[in-house]
Design a protein around this motif. Structure first.
Motif, PDB file in Angstrom:
ATOM      1  N   SER A  20       0.838  -1.196   0.000  1.00  8.96           N
ATOM      2  CA  SER A  20       0.000   0.000   0.000  1.00  8.96           C
ATOM      3  C   SER A  20       0.874   1.248   0.000  1.00  8.96           C
ATOM      4  O   SER A  20       2.030   1.211   0.426  1.00  8.96           O
ATOM      5  N   MET A  21       0.307   2.348  -0.485  1.00  7.19           N
ATOM      6  CA  MET A  21       1.056   3.606  -0.568  1.00  7.19           C
ATOM      7  C   MET A  21       0.221   4.757  -0.030  1.00  7.19           C
ATOM      8  O   MET A  21      -1.004   4.740  -0.077  1.00  7.19           O
ATOM      9  N   GLU A  22       0.930   5.776   0.438  1.00  7.14           N
ATOM     10  CA  GLU A  22       0.280   6.993   0.915  1.00  7.14           C
ATOM     11  C   GLU A  22       1.221   8.174   0.689  1.00  7.14           C
ATOM     12  O   GLU A  22       2.426   8.065   0.938  1.00  7.14           O
ATOM     13  N   ILE A  23       0.657   9.272   0.178  1.00  3.72           N
ATOM     14  CA  ILE A  23       1.456  10.473  -0.055  1.00  3.72           C
ATOM     15  C   ILE A  23       1.264  11.429   1.110  1.00  3.72           C
ATOM     16  O   ILE A  23       0.129  11.742   1.496  1.00  3.72           O
ATOM     17  N   ARG A  24       2.372  11.897   1.643  1.00  2.37           N
ATOM     18  CA  ARG A  24       2.355  12.847   2.749  1.00  2.37           C
ATOM     19  C   ARG A  24       2.858  14.210   2.280  1.00  2.37           C
ATOM     20  O   ARG A  24       3.543  14.300   1.268  1.00  2.37           O
TER      21      ARG A  24
ATOM     22  N   GLY B 251       2.156  20.470  -1.823  1.00  2.00           N
ATOM     23  CA  GLY B 251       3.009  21.305  -2.648  1.00  2.00           C
ATOM     24  C   GLY B 251       3.959  20.496  -3.514  1.00  2.00           C
ATOM     25  O   GLY B 251       3.687  19.359  -3.901  1.00  2.00           O
ATOM     26  N   PHE B 252       5.125  21.082  -3.817  1.00  6.66           N
ATOM     27  CA  PHE B 252       6.101  20.448  -4.683  1.00  6.66           C
ATOM     28  C   PHE B 252       7.011  19.476  -3.937  1.00  6.66           C
ATOM     29  O   PHE B 252       7.728  18.704  -4.567  1.00  6.66           O
ATOM     30  N   HIS B 253       7.020  19.507  -2.629  1.00  6.21           N
ATOM     31  CA  HIS B 253       7.920  18.654  -1.846  1.00  6.21           C
ATOM     32  C   HIS B 253       7.073  17.696  -0.997  1.00  6.21           C
ATOM     33  O   HIS B 253       6.427  18.110  -0.028  1.00  6.21           O
ATOM     34  N   ARG B 254       7.115  16.418  -1.360  1.00  8.93           N
ATOM     35  CA  ARG B 254       6.238  15.436  -0.725  1.00  8.93           C
ATOM     36  C   ARG B 254       7.012  14.177  -0.337  1.00  8.93           C
ATOM     37  O   ARG B 254       8.205  14.049  -0.624  1.00  8.93           O
ATOM     38  N   GLU B 255       6.300  13.260   0.293  1.00  3.91           N
ATOM     39  CA  GLU B 255       6.884  11.984   0.704  1.00  3.91           C
ATOM     40  C   GLU B 255       5.938  10.852   0.303  1.00  3.91           C
ATOM     41  O   GLU B 255       4.724  10.979   0.438  1.00  3.91           O
ATOM     42  N   LEU B 256       6.529   9.766  -0.190  1.00  6.86           N
ATOM     43  CA  LEU B 256       5.756   8.571  -0.532  1.00  6.86           C
ATOM     44  C   LEU B 256       6.064   7.494   0.499  1.00  6.86           C
ATOM     45  O   LEU B 256       7.195   7.012   0.583  1.00  6.86           O
ATOM     46  N   GLU B 257       5.055   7.147   1.283  1.00  5.92           N
ATOM     47  CA  GLU B 257       5.222   6.090   2.288  1.00  5.92           C
ATOM     48  C   GLU B 257       4.656   4.796   1.720  1.00  5.92           C
ATOM     49  O   GLU B 257       3.471   4.701   1.407  1.00  5.92           O
ATOM     50  N   THR B 258       5.517   3.787   1.603  1.00  3.74           N
ATOM     51  CA  THR B 258       5.130   2.478   1.092  1.00  3.74           C
ATOM     52  C   THR B 258       5.170   1.464   2.227  1.00  3.74           C
ATOM     53  O   THR B 258       6.177   1.363   2.933  1.00  3.74           O
TER      54      THR B 258
ATOM     55  N   SER C 137      -2.678  16.566 -12.951  1.00  2.00           N
ATOM     56  CA  SER C 137      -2.712  15.373 -12.099  1.00  2.00           C
ATOM     57  C   SER C 137      -1.482  14.500 -12.347  1.00  2.00           C
ATOM     58  O   SER C 137      -1.036  14.330 -13.484  1.00  2.00           O
ATOM     59  N   VAL C 138      -0.939  13.953 -11.267  1.00  2.00           N
ATOM     60  CA  VAL C 138       0.222  13.073 -11.334  1.00  2.00           C
ATOM     61  C   VAL C 138      -0.153  11.744 -10.695  1.00  2.00           C
ATOM     62  O   VAL C 138      -0.695  11.716  -9.583  1.00  2.00           O
ATOM     63  N   GLU C 139       0.130  10.643 -11.399  1.00  2.00           N
ATOM     64  CA  GLU C 139      -0.168   9.306 -10.890  1.00  2.00           C
ATOM     65  C   GLU C 139       1.131   8.570 -10.561  1.00  2.00           C
ATOM     66  O   GLU C 139       2.076   8.565 -11.352  1.00  2.00           O
ATOM     67  N   ILE C 140       1.156   7.955  -9.390  1.00  2.00           N
ATOM     68  CA  ILE C 140       2.281   7.109  -9.002  1.00  2.00           C
ATOM     69  C   ILE C 140       1.741   5.698  -8.776  1.00  2.00           C
ATOM     70  O   ILE C 140       0.892   5.486  -7.911  1.00  2.00           O
ATOM     71  N   ILE C 141       2.223   4.760  -9.575  1.00  2.00           N
ATOM     72  CA  ILE C 141       1.709   3.395  -9.502  1.00  2.00           C
ATOM     73  C   ILE C 141       2.396   2.633  -8.370  1.00  2.00           C
ATOM     74  O   ILE C 141       3.530   2.957  -7.985  1.00  2.00           O
ATOM     75  N   PRO C 142       1.743   1.620  -7.816  1.00  2.00           N
ATOM     76  CA  PRO C 142       2.363   0.818  -6.747  1.00  2.00           C
ATOM     77  C   PRO C 142       3.625   0.131  -7.237  1.00  2.00           C
ATOM     78  O   PRO C 142       3.733  -0.229  -8.414  1.00  2.00           O
TER      79      PRO C 142
ATOM     80  N   SER D 189      -4.954   0.672  -6.978  1.00  2.00           N
ATOM     81  CA  SER D 189      -5.088   1.940  -7.684  1.00  2.00           C
ATOM     82  C   SER D 189      -3.874   2.809  -7.414  1.00  2.00           C
ATOM     83  O   SER D 189      -3.327   2.812  -6.306  1.00  2.00           O
ATOM     84  N   PRO D 190      -3.409   3.553  -8.425  1.00  2.00           N
ATOM     85  CA  PRO D 190      -2.288   4.462  -8.189  1.00  2.00           C
ATOM     86  C   PRO D 190      -2.706   5.609  -7.282  1.00  2.00           C
ATOM     87  O   PRO D 190      -3.896   5.945  -7.189  1.00  2.00           O
ATOM     88  N   VAL D 191      -1.753   6.186  -6.594  1.00  2.00           N
ATOM     89  CA  VAL D 191      -2.043   7.374  -5.807  1.00  2.00           C
ATOM     90  C   VAL D 191      -1.936   8.587  -6.730  1.00  2.00           C
ATOM     91  O   VAL D 191      -1.047   8.664  -7.585  1.00  2.00           O
TER      92      VAL D 191
END
Length: 248
Positions: free
Chosen positions: A42-46, A49-56, A155-160, A206-208
């Motif tokens: 599973s994934m979650e975006i934290r 803005g332009f500076h983010r984190e992807l927690e997997t 929109s930006v998609e990040i796949i698992p 589903s992608p985030v």
């Protein structure tokens, strides 16, 4: 006669050892497929803005035995990038390591670059939960071309990521209808390539999706004209001031 009997005993002993080794190898290969079955990613975006984190988060279907390695293969879109220097600093104090498949240009806009791949080698989140892995990777949005149709966000998609497993005792895993064998770097040092096992048809997630702001292309001409007008007015005012006060 004794020589023949001795040779026969040596041959039987060698065959027995090889059979035991083959059985042990097969058992470890089967174990990899069992661990992969019903495992969840599973994934979650934290942040915003332009500076983010992807927690997997990876939760395996059973505890990982000693010697089993876990690999997450992230395929990133061209809309974002990761900072290699930031990742190198973080990995020294984290329970994961990362390898990039190519050099990253931090300044390129989105329309002039392409996607990239990262190989993340995580360790268990805690000794008491050997089947749970958590990795937080910081990433940054790229600047996009201005929009001429009135859109202010894209929109930006990040796949698992793909979940891969391997162990030294299963050196040559075999493919099947449910599991595939793929080549990937053995370690973050990228010194050699190994065979990893992954689910042939991983459970669809589903992608985030998140949004990044884009410029308004319809304002290009007014902004350019206004900037030129302000520049001319400032030059005229400065010239008059210098002429009045005889500043050369």
């Amino acid at each position: 006669m004794y020589a023949i009997l001795f040779s026969l005993l040596v041959c039987l002993s060698t065959c027995h050892c090889l059979n035991e080794k083959d059985e042990e190898t097969e058992d470890h290969c089967v174990l990899l497929t069992q661990v992969l079955d019903n495992s969840a990613v599973s994934m979650e975006i934290r942040k915003t803005g332009f500076h983010r984190e992807l927690e997997t988060t990876v939760e395996l279907s059973m505890d990982v035995p000693s010697g089993v390695r876990v690999l997450l293969v992230h395929r990133w879109p061209r809309n974002v990038f990761v900072d290699p220097f930031q990742l190198a600093s973080l990995s020294e104090h984290s329970n994961w390591q990362i390898l990039l498949d190519s050099a990253i240009d931090l300044e390129e806009p989105a329309h002039k670059t392409s996607g990239f791949v990262t190989y993340v080698y995580p360790a268990p989140d805690a000794p008491t939960t050997p089947r749970l892995f958590k990795v937080t990777v910081p990433f940054h949005g790229r600047y996009h071309e201005p929009s001429f149709v009135g859109e202010t966000f894209t929109s930006v998609e990040i796949i698992p990521p793909e979940l891969l497993l391997r162990t030294e005792k299963c050196s040559q895993p075999s493919s099947s209808e449910s599991h595939a064998v793929v080549d990937a770097p053995c370690t973050p040092d990228n010194s050699s390539t190994c065979q990893w096992v992954k689910l042939q048809h991983q459970q669809e997630h589903s992608p985030v999706v998140f949004q990044l702001p884009v410029g308004d292309g319809s304002l290009v001409m007014p902004v350019c004209a206004g900037s030129l007008l302000v520049t001319v007015i400032c030059c005229v005012a400065l010239s008059k001031y210098m002429w009045k006060h005889r500043i050369i």
